[in-house]
Design an enzyme around this catalytic site. Sequence first.
Site, PDB file in Angstrom:
ATOM      1  N   ASN A  93     -43.844  26.177 -18.634  1.00 58.17           N
ATOM      2  CA  ASN A  93     -42.889  27.014 -18.293  1.00 58.17           C
ATOM      3  C   ASN A  93     -42.108  26.628 -17.109  1.00 58.17           C
ATOM      4  O   ASN A  93     -40.613  26.615 -17.128  1.00 58.17           O
ATOM      5  CB  ASN A  93     -43.253  28.554 -18.066  1.00 58.17           C
TER       6      ASN A  93
ATOM      7  N   GLU B 101     -50.890  32.885 -23.316  1.00 56.87           N
ATOM      8  CA  GLU B 101     -51.078  31.870 -24.022  1.00 56.87           C
ATOM      9  C   GLU B 101     -52.701  31.932 -24.615  1.00 56.87           C
ATOM     10  O   GLU B 101     -53.419  30.967 -24.333  1.00 56.87           O
ATOM     11  CB  GLU B 101     -50.832  30.447 -23.423  1.00 56.87           C
TER      12      GLU B 101
HETATM   13  P1  GH3 Z   1     -54.916  28.057 -16.666  1.00 56.55           P
HETATM   14  O1  GH3 Z   1     -55.177  26.750 -16.739  1.00 56.55           O
HETATM   15  O2  GH3 Z   1     -55.702  28.618 -15.660  1.00 56.55           O
HETATM   16  O3  GH3 Z   1     -54.846  28.783 -17.785  1.00 56.55           O
HETATM   17  O4  GH3 Z   1     -53.550  28.120 -15.802  1.00 56.55           O
HETATM   18  P2  GH3 Z   1     -52.158  28.820 -16.701  1.00 56.55           P
HETATM   19  O5  GH3 Z   1     -50.771  28.444 -15.944  1.00 56.55           O
HETATM   20  O6  GH3 Z   1     -52.188  28.653 -18.122  1.00 56.55           O
HETATM   21  O7  GH3 Z   1     -52.415  30.597 -16.440  1.00 56.55           O
HETATM   22  P3  GH3 Z   1     -51.559  31.595 -15.926  1.00 56.55           P
HETATM   23  O8  GH3 Z   1     -52.405  32.773 -16.580  1.00 56.55           O
HETATM   24  O9  GH3 Z   1     -51.565  31.760 -14.641  1.00 56.55           O
HETATM   25  O10 GH3 Z   1     -50.134  31.457 -16.725  1.00 56.55           O
HETATM   26  C1  GH3 Z   1     -49.950  31.863 -17.934  1.00 56.55           C
HETATM   27  C2  GH3 Z   1     -48.478  31.830 -18.019  1.00 56.55           C
HETATM   28  O11 GH3 Z   1     -48.062  32.275 -19.416  1.00 56.55           O
HETATM   29  C3  GH3 Z   1     -47.769  32.830 -17.255  1.00 56.55           C
HETATM   30  C4  GH3 Z   1     -46.687  33.502 -18.135  1.00 56.55           C
HETATM   31  O12 GH3 Z   1     -45.269  33.452 -17.781  1.00 56.55           O
HETATM   32  C5  GH3 Z   1     -46.778  32.686 -19.291  1.00 56.55           C
HETATM   33  N1  GH3 Z   1     -46.408  33.478 -20.544  1.00 56.55           N
HETATM   34  C6  GH3 Z   1     -47.181  34.497 -21.021  1.00 56.55           C
HETATM   35  N2  GH3 Z   1     -46.608  34.829 -22.261  1.00 56.55           N
HETATM   36  C7  GH3 Z   1     -45.677  33.854 -22.547  1.00 56.55           C
HETATM   37  C8  GH3 Z   1     -44.669  33.669 -23.798  1.00 56.55           C
HETATM   38  O13 GH3 Z   1     -44.790  34.553 -24.665  1.00 56.55           O
HETATM   39  N3  GH3 Z   1     -43.775  32.879 -23.567  1.00 56.55           N
HETATM   40  C9  GH3 Z   1     -43.922  31.913 -22.620  1.00 56.55           C
HETATM   41  N4  GH3 Z   1     -43.017  30.799 -22.560  1.00 56.55           N
HETATM   42  N5  GH3 Z   1     -44.762  31.945 -21.655  1.00 56.55           N
HETATM   43  C10 GH3 Z   1     -45.689  32.938 -21.564  1.00 56.55           C
HETATM   44 MG    MG Z   2     -53.721  29.161 -19.311  1.00 56.82          MG
HETATM   45 MG    MG Z   3     -54.356  32.931 -19.567  1.00 53.97          MG
END
Ligand code: GH3
Ligand code: MG
Ligand code: MG
Length: 324
Positions: free
Chosen positions: A208, A243
């Site tokens: 992102n 995710e």
């Molecule tokens: P890790 O490997 O520890 O899982 O790191 P990560 O970055 O995947 O984990 P984290 O939970 O910190 O970040 C998840 C991100 O997913 C943060 C949020 O902005 C993004 N996200 C959540 N829902 C959506 C969505 O519907 N669309 C998009 N583009 N991003 C999303």
């Molecule tokens: Mg993650």
């Molecule tokens: Mg997560």
Amino acid sequence: NRAAASRRLGIADPLVAAAAETGLNGRVLLVEDRVSVAERLQSALSAFHLVEVEPDSQRAAVRAAEEDVDAVLISLDLQGQDGLRLCSQLRSLDRTRDISVLLMGEAEDRGRILRGLDIGAHDFLIRPIDRNELLARVRTQVRRKRFTDRLRDSLQSSMEMAVLDQLTGLHNRRFMDTRLAAMFDESALRARALSVMVLDVDHFKVVNDSWGHDAGDEVLKEFADRVRACTRGIDLVARMGGEEVVVVLPETGPKAAYAVAERIRERVENTPFAIYNNSREIPVTVSIGVASRKAGDASSADIVKRADDALYRAKASGRNRVIA
Ligand code: GH3
Ligand code: MG
Ligand code: MG
Ligand code: MG
């Protein structure tokens, strides 16, 4: 205006003419085996509807199911064929249930017409059939059919909205919560295997932050497709939020579940994900925790907890791996 429409269309009743002009065109199947009678009805209707004549009632049943028919007009005077039987066939089959059925008979056929209405015919016409009455009744039934179609479509889409995740098309968390509980109960009752995997895209925040939220969405959709492609129809795949995806595998023990998880992990790692309308590709990996039902488990929450713990260990030990 009504009088002008009446003149233009050659329909005596100005109300019928005005209604006909508003342009509701239906597909009408006329089940009539007397050529001259069929031709007369067809010519009356065909100014407003696409009318096809079918003299054979059994072929009519097949055509109604296969073609996109709005209304079927059934003659009760078919030679050696039972129009009422066709009526009941149309009304009982899923594919044809919503099609409007109109019966056509002589005044002395009232008894059979009543029976027809009883088995689900929507309307009837008594011969000699008045042209205006024919147009008005068919029009009403075409409209009824279209209304039913719209209602069913919107009902279906609101039902889907209630259980599906809009971005990925996977099931949503709410659906997962109720289905997983039922799947756990069934596997416990029948002493069958049940496995759960929790998947979380690695460093998704970086996707992102580097490529934008829309690119993140594209990755999520592609991720969901790949998970689905690695699972069976009976497996339940749900987006739990962000995710994170959960997969429930009925009739699947620890070894087989691990193999599925490993297949997903490889499928994510081995082919980069296309973003920006396929103009760019980025590497993505996923961590997966897997757990299976054990004899002492009280509910599905116990399995999910173990899968979650396994996922945590997969993240802590370097990501892009499956831990059971
Ligand atoms: P890790 O490997 O520890 O899982 O790191 P990560 O970055 O995947 O984990 P984290 O939970 O910190 O970040 C998840 C991100 O997913 C943060 C949020 O902005 C993004 N996200 C959540 N829902 C959506 C969505 O519907 N669309 C998009 N583009 N991003 C999303
Ligand atoms: Mg993650
Ligand atoms: Mg997560
Ligand atoms: Mg989590």
